[in-house]
Design an enzyme around this catalytic site. Structure first.
Site, short mmCIF file in Angstrom:
data_model
loop_
_atom_site.label_atom_id
_atom_site.label_comp_id
_atom_site.label_asym_id
_atom_site.label_seq_id
_atom_site.Cartn_x
_atom_site.Cartn_y
_atom_site.Cartn_z
N ALA A 118 0.84 -1.19 0.00
CA ALA A 118 0.00 0.00 0.00
C ALA A 118 0.87 1.24 0.00
O ALA A 118 1.98 1.22 0.51
CB ALA A 118 -0.91 0.00 1.23
N CYS A 119 0.34 2.31 -0.56
CA CYS A 119 1.05 3.59 -0.57
C CYS A 119 0.04 4.71 -0.59
O CYS A 119 -1.15 4.48 -0.80
CB CYS A 119 1.97 3.71 -1.79
SG CYS A 119 3.26 2.45 -1.91
N THR A 120 0.51 5.93 -0.35
CA THR A 120 -0.32 7.12 -0.47
C THR A 120 0.49 8.17 -1.20
O THR A 120 1.66 8.38 -0.87
CB THR A 120 -0.73 7.65 0.92
OG1 THR A 120 -1.35 6.59 1.67
CG2 THR A 120 -1.70 8.81 0.78
N GLU A 137 2.57 3.66 -6.70
CA GLU A 137 1.33 3.55 -5.95
C GLU A 137 0.64 2.28 -6.42
O GLU A 137 0.28 2.16 -7.60
CB GLU A 137 0.45 4.77 -6.23
CG GLU A 137 -0.86 4.80 -5.51
CD GLU A 137 -0.72 5.20 -4.06
OE1 GLU A 137 -1.58 4.79 -3.25
OE2 GLU A 137 0.23 5.92 -3.72
N ARG A 165 -8.45 7.93 3.33
CA ARG A 165 -7.18 8.65 3.19
C ARG A 165 -7.31 9.81 2.22
O ARG A 165 -6.84 10.92 2.50
CB ARG A 165 -6.09 7.68 2.69
CG ARG A 165 -5.46 6.84 3.74
CD ARG A 165 -4.41 5.94 3.12
NE ARG A 165 -4.99 4.79 2.44
CZ ARG A 165 -4.36 4.04 1.55
NH1 ARG A 165 -3.13 4.36 1.17
NH2 ARG A 165 -4.95 3.00 1.00
#
Length: 499
Positions: free
Chosen positions: A22-24, A116, A265
């Site tokens: 996961a990433c943001t 991402e 998010r």
């Protein structure tokens, strides 16, 4: 202290590289920032036991042969010709393989942050699956594109061509930036993709979901695979009679998993940057792709976003840390313990490239880490910045930060404020030091380039050393507090409380 010079390379160990779970990502146009710079922020999340290294890849001439992921025990059997002339570039890769470079700049001024992790619709993937055998993955993007791309657009063209012809081995979003533009690239299915240039006055926030929607092949601020629209139409994923082409609707997943893991998010980031924007968290797909901030965005704003865990505002009840650790909280925040690095990239075209492009790096969990600057023109760095494995040690830079974070998490409400306050003061102080150094560098560069380079290396090395020293001091402070706590709860005193 030992330093690793530009001409040195790190030995590659043999182990399988795991993709980020996961990433943001946040991308900000130059007209939406406080100083007119381009800004990019991303948190890379997978495992806390995943030390990250810093690598300077020297320029190479007269190369031949193939880049092969399997030569480094990467994720797939992806192969691509090496460029005859390879430019110098930097990366922050996985310790196991030195692949998945995460973030870096090349000597032409092109920067990449990626990837991402995003997910295509299952029914579309059945018709055009990811090429999990020989497709390109996040492992390869930096090491394939940065040695050869002279502009952000060229970087997109290179990656897009690979996805079209060889295929993507997984779904991903990637940021490309240079001195003129910042773009966001997303895959659809195995061979389809589009990219948007960031509007100057807007930003985009994304968290593990396809976000790009609008696409017009005639627009100069959009790029895509030649069949991205016709393929969707042919297979029933887009009906022109029902409305304009929508890339996200046609290609990417959108279900209950997004409602709790991804949407909160994006909602939180948009609320922080655009408080005037009113929308329910459950709105999901209807969140604006590009939004205008209520106030100009700063580097400090993006650091705060990378550290956010719903600690304030309307989603405060979903904060999994402040009152007690709650790993069962359904709303996943931006900052999680298993973040192994996060960064803020800043491009300031009005400064010499060596210092105008800077990456603020935080090792481990952003909320309990410190961001230190790494200028793109640096040619020397501490040797232990290139050390560390999946086992804690006393030398590597990564584990110096990670061990403090682990200790603080044993009593987050008490200990986190101590660490966060000290790191905030340090970052503010470094901000002033950077301004003084940069003014001096510009003057020195005109007279003595070699002296300017030495001053750059000396400054960057010292800042990292100071961040490391502060972390060691905080570790001792936190150990003292924890020791006193445990002694108080387990004293076993005699009746006179003396021994």
């Amino acid at each position: 202290m030992f330093f690793r010079k530009l001409a040195l390379t790190l030995a590659v160990t043999t182990a399988l590289s795991a993709s980020a779970l996961a990433c943001t990502t946040v991308v900000v146009g130059e007209g939406a920032t406080a100083d007119g710079s381009f800004l990019v922020a991303r948190a890379a999340d997978s495992s806390a036991l995943k030390a990250q290294h810093f690598v300077i890849h020297p320029a190479k001439k007269n190369q031949s042969g193939m880049y092969r992921t399997k030569d480094h025990d990467g994720a797939t059997n992806f192969e691509y010709p090496l460029p005859k002339e390879s430019m110098r570039y930097t990366t922050v890769p996985n310790w196991k393989t030195q692949l998945h470079g995460a973030v870096g700049f090349n000597e032409a001024g092109v920067g990449i942050s990626g990837t991402e992790s995003i997910f295509a619709r299952d029914d579309a993937l059945k018709l055009d699956p990811y090429n999990e055998e020989t497709g390109i993955t996040e492992d390869d993007i930096h090491d394939v594109v940065l040695p050869r791309a002279k502009t952000a657009r060229e970087g997109i063209e290179i990656l897009g061509s690979i996805v079209e012809t060889i295929g993507a081995g997984e779904g991903f979003g990637v940021v490309f930036v240079d001195q003129k533009e910042v773009w966001y690239f997303e895959t659809g299915t195995g061979h389809q993709w589009i990219a948007h240039r960031t509007p100057a006055d807007k930003y985009m926030a994304t968290g593990n979901q396809g976000r790009l929607r609008e696409y017009d092949p005639e627009r100069e601020d959009m790029m895509g695979s030649p069949t991205v629209m016709s393929w969707a139409k042919e297979h029933g994923f887009w009906n022109p009679e029902e409305g304009p082409f929508d890339f996200a609707a046609a290609y990417t997943r959108n279900d209950e998993r997004d409602r709790v893991y991804n949407d909160p998010r994006v909602w939180q980031i948009q609320k922080l940057l655009t408080p005037s924007l009113e929308q329910p968290v459950q709105a999901g797909r209807s969140f604006p792709v590009w939004a205008a901030p209520d106030q100009k965005v700063t580097v400090a704003d993006l650091k705060a976003i990378m550290r956010n865990h719903f600690e304030s505002g309307e989603l405060q009840s979903h904060d999994p840390y402040t009152k007690r650790l709650r790993g069962d909280e359904p709303y996943r925040p931006v900052s999680v313990f298993r973040t192994y690095e996060s960064h803020v990239m800043q491009v300031r075209p009005w400064l010499p490239r060596a210092i105008g492009e800077v990456t603020y790096l935080a090792m481990g969990m952003a909320d309990l880490s410190v961001y230190f600057p790494v200028y793109s023109g640096v040619s020397a760095y501490p040797e232990h910045f290139g050390m560390g494995t999946d086992k804690a040690d006393d030398k590597s830079l990564y584990w110096k930060f990670r061990k403090l974070q682990t200790l603080v998490m044993t009593d987050y409400p008490t200990l986190a404020p101590i660490v966060k306050k000290a790191y905030a003061e340090f970052e503010k102080e470094v901000e002033g030091r950077m301004k003084t150094f940069e003014d001096s560098y510009v003057k020195t560069l005109k007279k003595d380039p070699a002296a300017a380079q030495k001053s750059l290396d000396d400054f960057n090395i010292q800042v990292i050393a100071d961040a490391e020293a502060l972390t060691a001091d905080l570790m001792n402070q936190v150990f003292t507090i924890r020791t006193a706590d445990i002694q108080k709860d387990n004293f076993f005193a005699n009746r006179k409380k003396k021994d």
